[in-house]
Write a protein that holds these residues in place. Structure first.
Motif, PDB file in Angstrom:
ATOM      1  N   ARG A 217     -20.013  -1.883   4.233  1.00 18.96           N
ATOM      2  CA  ARG A 217     -21.202  -1.201   3.704  1.00 18.96           C
ATOM      3  C   ARG A 217     -21.441  -1.566   2.245  1.00 18.96           C
ATOM      4  O   ARG A 217     -22.553  -1.442   1.743  1.00 18.96           O
ATOM      5  N   GLY A 218     -20.384  -1.982   1.560  1.00 17.77           N
ATOM      6  CA  GLY A 218     -20.521  -2.391   0.170  1.00 17.77           C
ATOM      7  C   GLY A 218     -20.459  -1.265  -0.834  1.00 17.77           C
ATOM      8  O   GLY A 218     -20.768  -1.472  -2.010  1.00 17.77           O
ATOM      9  N   ASP A 219     -20.040  -0.060  -0.400  1.00 21.12           N
ATOM     10  CA  ASP A 219     -20.030   1.083  -1.309  1.00 21.12           C
ATOM     11  C   ASP A 219     -18.641   1.464  -1.796  1.00 21.12           C
ATOM     12  O   ASP A 219     -18.504   2.271  -2.710  1.00 21.12           O
ATOM     13  N   CYS A 220     -17.585   0.894  -1.197  1.00 17.83           N
ATOM     14  CA  CYS A 220     -16.221   1.265  -1.566  1.00 17.83           C
ATOM     15  C   CYS A 220     -15.327   0.031  -1.659  1.00 17.83           C
ATOM     16  O   CYS A 220     -15.604  -1.003  -1.035  1.00 17.83           O
ATOM     17  N   LEU A 221     -14.252   0.159  -2.416  1.00 20.10           N
ATOM     18  CA  LEU A 221     -13.270  -0.901  -2.610  1.00 20.10           C
ATOM     19  C   LEU A 221     -11.887  -0.326  -2.379  1.00 20.10           C
ATOM     20  O   LEU A 221     -11.541   0.724  -2.938  1.00 20.10           O
ATOM     21  N   ALA A 222     -11.089  -0.998  -1.558  1.00 19.99           N
ATOM     22  CA  ALA A 222      -9.696  -0.605  -1.349  1.00 19.99           C
ATOM     23  C   ALA A 222      -8.788  -1.570  -2.098  1.00 19.99           C
ATOM     24  O   ALA A 222      -9.043  -2.777  -2.128  1.00 19.99           O
ATOM     25  N   ALA A 223      -7.739  -1.034  -2.713  1.00 20.97           N
ATOM     26  CA  ALA A 223      -6.768  -1.857  -3.440  1.00 20.97           C
ATOM     27  C   ALA A 223      -5.374  -1.533  -2.937  1.00 20.97           C
ATOM     28  O   ALA A 223      -5.015  -0.360  -2.774  1.00 20.97           O
ATOM     29  N   GLY A 224      -4.599  -2.570  -2.669  1.00 18.53           N
ATOM     30  CA  GLY A 224      -3.232  -2.408  -2.200  1.00 18.53           C
ATOM     31  C   GLY A 224      -2.243  -2.661  -3.320  1.00 18.53           C
ATOM     32  O   GLY A 224      -2.298  -3.699  -3.994  1.00 18.53           O
ATOM     33  N   PHE A 225      -1.357  -1.692  -3.529  1.00 20.54           N
ATOM     34  CA  PHE A 225      -0.321  -1.780  -4.557  1.00 20.54           C
ATOM     35  C   PHE A 225       1.042  -1.785  -3.863  1.00 20.54           C
ATOM     36  O   PHE A 225       1.133  -1.921  -2.647  1.00 20.54           O
ATOM     37  N   ALA A 226       2.099  -1.652  -4.644  1.00 19.38           N
ATOM     38  CA  ALA A 226       3.428  -1.477  -4.066  1.00 19.38           C
ATOM     39  C   ALA A 226       3.503  -0.086  -3.443  1.00 19.38           C
ATOM     40  O   ALA A 226       3.423   0.915  -4.153  1.00 19.38           O
ATOM     41  N   LYS A 227       3.589  -0.040  -2.114  1.00 20.36           N
ATOM     42  CA  LYS A 227       3.743   1.192  -1.334  1.00 20.36           C
ATOM     43  C   LYS A 227       2.529   2.116  -1.403  1.00 20.36           C
ATOM     44  O   LYS A 227       2.628   3.276  -1.015  1.00 20.36           O
ATOM     45  N   ARG A 228       1.392   1.621  -1.846  1.00 21.51           N
ATOM     46  CA  ARG A 228       0.278   2.540  -2.085  1.00 21.51           C
ATOM     47  C   ARG A 228      -1.061   1.845  -1.863  1.00 21.51           C
ATOM     48  O   ARG A 228      -1.196   0.651  -2.113  1.00 21.51           O
ATOM     49  N   ILE A 229      -2.031   2.629  -1.393  1.00 21.66           N
ATOM     50  CA  ILE A 229      -3.418   2.184  -1.281  1.00 21.66           C
ATOM     51  C   ILE A 229      -4.306   3.200  -1.987  1.00 21.66           C
ATOM     52  O   ILE A 229      -4.112   4.416  -1.838  1.00 21.66           O
ATOM     53  N   ALA A 230      -5.264   2.719  -2.761  1.00 15.72           N
ATOM     54  CA  ALA A 230      -6.267   3.569  -3.372  1.00 15.72           C
ATOM     55  C   ALA A 230      -7.644   3.062  -2.992  1.00 15.72           C
ATOM     56  O   ALA A 230      -7.858   1.849  -2.895  1.00 15.72           O
ATOM     57  N   ILE A 231      -8.572   3.993  -2.760  1.00 16.57           N
ATOM     58  CA  ILE A 231      -9.950   3.639  -2.440  1.00 16.57           C
ATOM     59  C   ILE A 231     -10.857   4.176  -3.512  1.00 16.57           C
ATOM     60  O   ILE A 231     -10.791   5.357  -3.874  1.00 16.57           O
ATOM     61  N   TYR A 232     -11.713   3.298  -4.050  1.00 23.92           N
ATOM     62  CA  TYR A 232     -12.670   3.650  -5.092  1.00 23.92           C
ATOM     63  C   TYR A 232     -14.074   3.426  -4.561  1.00 23.92           C
ATOM     64  O   TYR A 232     -14.355   2.421  -3.923  1.00 23.92           O
ATOM     65  N   CYS A 233     -14.966   4.367  -4.824  1.00 22.85           N
ATOM     66  CA  CYS A 233     -16.346   4.259  -4.333  1.00 22.85           C
ATOM     67  C   CYS A 233     -17.328   4.440  -5.491  1.00 22.85           C
ATOM     68  O   CYS A 233     -17.019   5.133  -6.492  1.00 22.85           O
ATOM     69  N   ILE A 234     -18.489   3.847  -5.344  1.00 17.18           N
ATOM     70  CA  ILE A 234     -19.535   4.020  -6.348  1.00 17.18           C
ATOM     71  C   ILE A 234     -20.059   5.455  -6.296  1.00 17.18           C
ATOM     72  O   ILE A 234     -19.970   6.129  -5.267  1.00 17.18           O
ATOM     73  N   LYS A 235     -20.605   5.890  -7.408  1.00 16.10           N
ATOM     74  CA  LYS A 235     -21.211   7.223  -7.479  1.00 16.10           C
ATOM     75  C   LYS A 235     -22.723   7.075  -7.367  1.00 16.10           C
ATOM     76  O   LYS A 235     -23.356   6.493  -8.238  1.00 16.10           O
TER      77      LYS A 235
ATOM     78  N   ALA B  11      -7.264  -8.393  -7.925  1.00 11.41           N
ATOM     79  CA  ALA B  11      -6.024  -7.661  -8.159  1.00 11.41           C
ATOM     80  C   ALA B  11      -5.244  -8.421  -9.218  1.00 11.41           C
ATOM     81  O   ALA B  11      -4.696  -9.489  -8.948  1.00 11.41           O
ATOM     82  N   ALA B  12      -5.221  -7.893 -10.429  1.00 15.51           N
ATOM     83  CA  ALA B  12      -4.673  -8.611 -11.581  1.00 15.51           C
ATOM     84  C   ALA B  12      -3.455  -7.880 -12.152  1.00 15.51           C
ATOM     85  O   ALA B  12      -3.521  -7.255 -13.210  1.00 15.51           O
ATOM     86  N   VAL B  13      -2.354  -7.930 -11.442  1.00 17.59           N
ATOM     87  CA  VAL B  13      -1.057  -7.380 -11.830  1.00 17.59           C
ATOM     88  C   VAL B  13      -1.110  -5.862 -11.972  1.00 17.59           C
ATOM     89  O   VAL B  13      -0.831  -5.140 -11.023  1.00 17.59           O
ATOM     90  N   ASP B  14      -1.472  -5.351 -13.139  1.00 19.08           N
ATOM     91  CA  ASP B  14      -1.426  -3.910 -13.376  1.00 19.08           C
ATOM     92  C   ASP B  14      -2.804  -3.280 -13.367  1.00 19.08           C
ATOM     93  O   ASP B  14      -2.973  -2.138 -13.771  1.00 19.08           O
ATOM     94  N   ARG B  15      -3.807  -4.010 -12.876  1.00 17.02           N
ATOM     95  CA  ARG B  15      -5.167  -3.482 -12.888  1.00 17.02           C
ATOM     96  C   ARG B  15      -6.014  -4.194 -11.839  1.00 17.02           C
ATOM     97  O   ARG B  15      -5.629  -5.249 -11.326  1.00 17.02           O
ATOM     98  N   VAL B  16      -7.160  -3.613 -11.547  1.00 15.24           N
ATOM     99  CA  VAL B  16      -8.147  -4.241 -10.681  1.00 15.24           C
ATOM    100  C   VAL B  16      -9.393  -4.504 -11.522  1.00 15.24           C
ATOM    101  O   VAL B  16      -9.877  -3.611 -12.225  1.00 15.24           O
ATOM    102  N   LEU B  17      -9.895  -5.729 -11.467  1.00  7.54           N
ATOM    103  CA  LEU B  17     -11.060  -6.120 -12.245  1.00  7.54           C
ATOM    104  C   LEU B  17     -12.237  -6.385 -11.317  1.00  7.54           C
ATOM    105  O   LEU B  17     -12.072  -6.926 -10.217  1.00  7.54           O
ATOM    106  N   LEU B  18     -13.432  -6.024 -11.770  1.00  2.30           N
ATOM    107  CA  LEU B  18     -14.669  -6.386 -11.094  1.00  2.30           C
ATOM    108  C   LEU B  18     -15.423  -7.343 -11.994  1.00  2.30           C
ATOM    109  O   LEU B  18     -15.629  -7.062 -13.182  1.00  2.30           O
ATOM    110  N   ILE B  19     -15.838  -8.462 -11.425  1.00  6.69           N
ATOM    111  CA  ILE B  19     -16.419  -9.557 -12.207  1.00  6.69           C
ATOM    112  C   ILE B  19     -17.781  -9.934 -11.650  1.00  6.69           C
ATOM    113  O   ILE B  19     -17.932 -10.129 -10.434  1.00  6.69           O
TER     114      ILE B  19
END
Length: 389
Positions: free
Chosen positions: A370-388, A334-342
């Motif tokens: 399971r390793g297929d999705c990533l959740a990110a916590g922001f100010a007042k918000r959660i987003a979930i991203y999953c692989i296709k 979680a890098a301030v205004d973005r989420v990075l995968l390294i």
């Protein structure tokens, strides 16, 4: 109407009913994924799985139902729930990952802590003891055990310290989980050299021990077997043997307090990071050196030698700001205004998710087991991203 015509109409009607019945039997409600639930499994081939995480992800759920900043996240093992710490660490919630609906939300003022975890069976949530009013024995409890859906208190896990008068000293300050979620290693807020090993299936204490020379405030990571503990503290990182209660290989790695640390699931790499040189900074550095170090760093080390493998310069926040994938050498930040995968092996960014802003910052991340999705916590918000897949 003649008898022949009447029987003809009956026959046609029966044929239509039969056809409709067959169609209804053959038709089924959609069985595809809903949100983060029901998705295809992660490919067994690590190389194929890493390629999927480097490709554009699908944002499957977004929820804006939280007070203040989301600072802690924990996936239930089956991926159907996420436990959330928000509202300045004073509130705990449970979110449905299929719809983003909040199924439980409680306010319990207590120690400021991002720590939260599901039991290995998924039926309970652990939170540091939140209030001196909690029972049965608040001054000796390390965790409250809460129902995994309602968050009602169902029990407690005692801390490693003897009973004390001051509240919160046994309350957990840090919790590290093994990659399989079966073992937890917790540290109380009162004294940094005391630890408890916790069975995450039975939610009972396996052992209590002391590790001296850990260097004050610490961040923790646990190996897959639960036998090796990585500790980050003032300027240093080190590896400790949990069973022998001994540490070795301390390395001076940073000019400031190590604020986050993690081990990859194969225990080959250790990742550590700092978010600020203003807290616990090395006062022997010159002003120019401090300013140079202010561009915050994540460093990668080989295990067990703790030889530095690489480093990445990224602007980071205070908080629980990175997570390692449960099966792959992949780091989410979680890098301030973005989420990075390294890619940890090469110390290269393979994915950038620009979602936040300086007023809606990304603070915490967590991979599903399971390793297929990533959740990110922001100010007042959660987003979930999953692989296709």
């Amino acid at each position: 109407m003649t008898r022949r015509k009447w029987w003809g109409l009956v026959a046609v009607s029966l044929i239509l009913v039969a056809a409709l019945t067959t169609a209804l039997v053959q038709w089924q409600a959609p069985t595809g994924p809903q949100g983060a639930v029901g998705r295809p499994p992660l490919p067994a081939d690590p190389a194929a799985a890493m390629r999927l995480w480097s490709q554009p992800l699908e944002k499957v759920v977004e929820s804006n139902n939280f007070d203040a900043v989301v600072v802690g996240l924990a996936w239930r093992p089956d991926g159907r729930r996420i436990a959330v710490v928000h509202n300045g660490s004073n509130a705990t919630a449970v979110m449905d990952t299929a719809t983003g609906t909040i199924v439980a939300d409680i306010f319990a003022k207590g120690p400021v802590s991002h720590v939260i975890a599901y039991s290995a069976g998924g039926d309970a949530v652990l939170r540091p003891r939140q209030s001196i009013d909690e029972l049965p024995s608040p001054d000796t409890d390390m965790f409250s055990i809460r129902d995994g859906d309602t968050l009602e208190i169902t029990g407690a896990i005692p801390g490693p310290l003897p009973p004390v008068i001051e509240s919160y000293r046994n309350s957990a300050a840090e919790l590290a989980l093994s990659a399989d979620g079966l073992t937890g290693l917790a540290q109380p807020s009162g004294y940094s050299h005391y630890f408890s090993s916790i069975d995450m299936q039975t939610l009972s204490v396996r052992s209590k021990f002391e590790l001296y020379g850990t260097g004050g405030e610490t961040s923790l990571a646990l190996s897959r077997t639960g036998k090796t503990l990585a500790i980050g503290s003032y300027f240093t990182i080190q590896l400790c043997d949990v069973q022998a209660a001994t540490c070795s290989g301390k390395v001076r790695a940073f000019p400031a307090t190590v604020s986050a640390i993690a081990l990859t699931s194969d225990d080959q790499y250790l990742v550590a990071g700092i978010h600020s040189t203003s807290n616990g900074s090395d006062h022997t550095l010159t002003r120019e050196q401090l300013e140079a170090e202010e561009y915050h760093k994540i460093k990668i080390f080989d295990v067990p030698s703790l030889t530095k493998r690489g480093e990445i310069n990224i602007k980071l926040l205070a908080g629980n700001y990175f997570a390692v994938h449960p099966k792959l050498p992949l780091l989410a930040v979680a890098a301030v205004d973005r989420v990075l995968l390294i890619d940890i092996r090469t110390a290269t960014v393979v994915q950038t998710i620009v979602e936040g802003s300086r007023s809606m910052m990304a603070v915490t991340v967590a991979f599903s087991l399971r390793g297929d999705c990533l959740a990110a916590g922001f100010a007042k918000r959660i987003a979930i991203y999953c692989i296709k897949t």
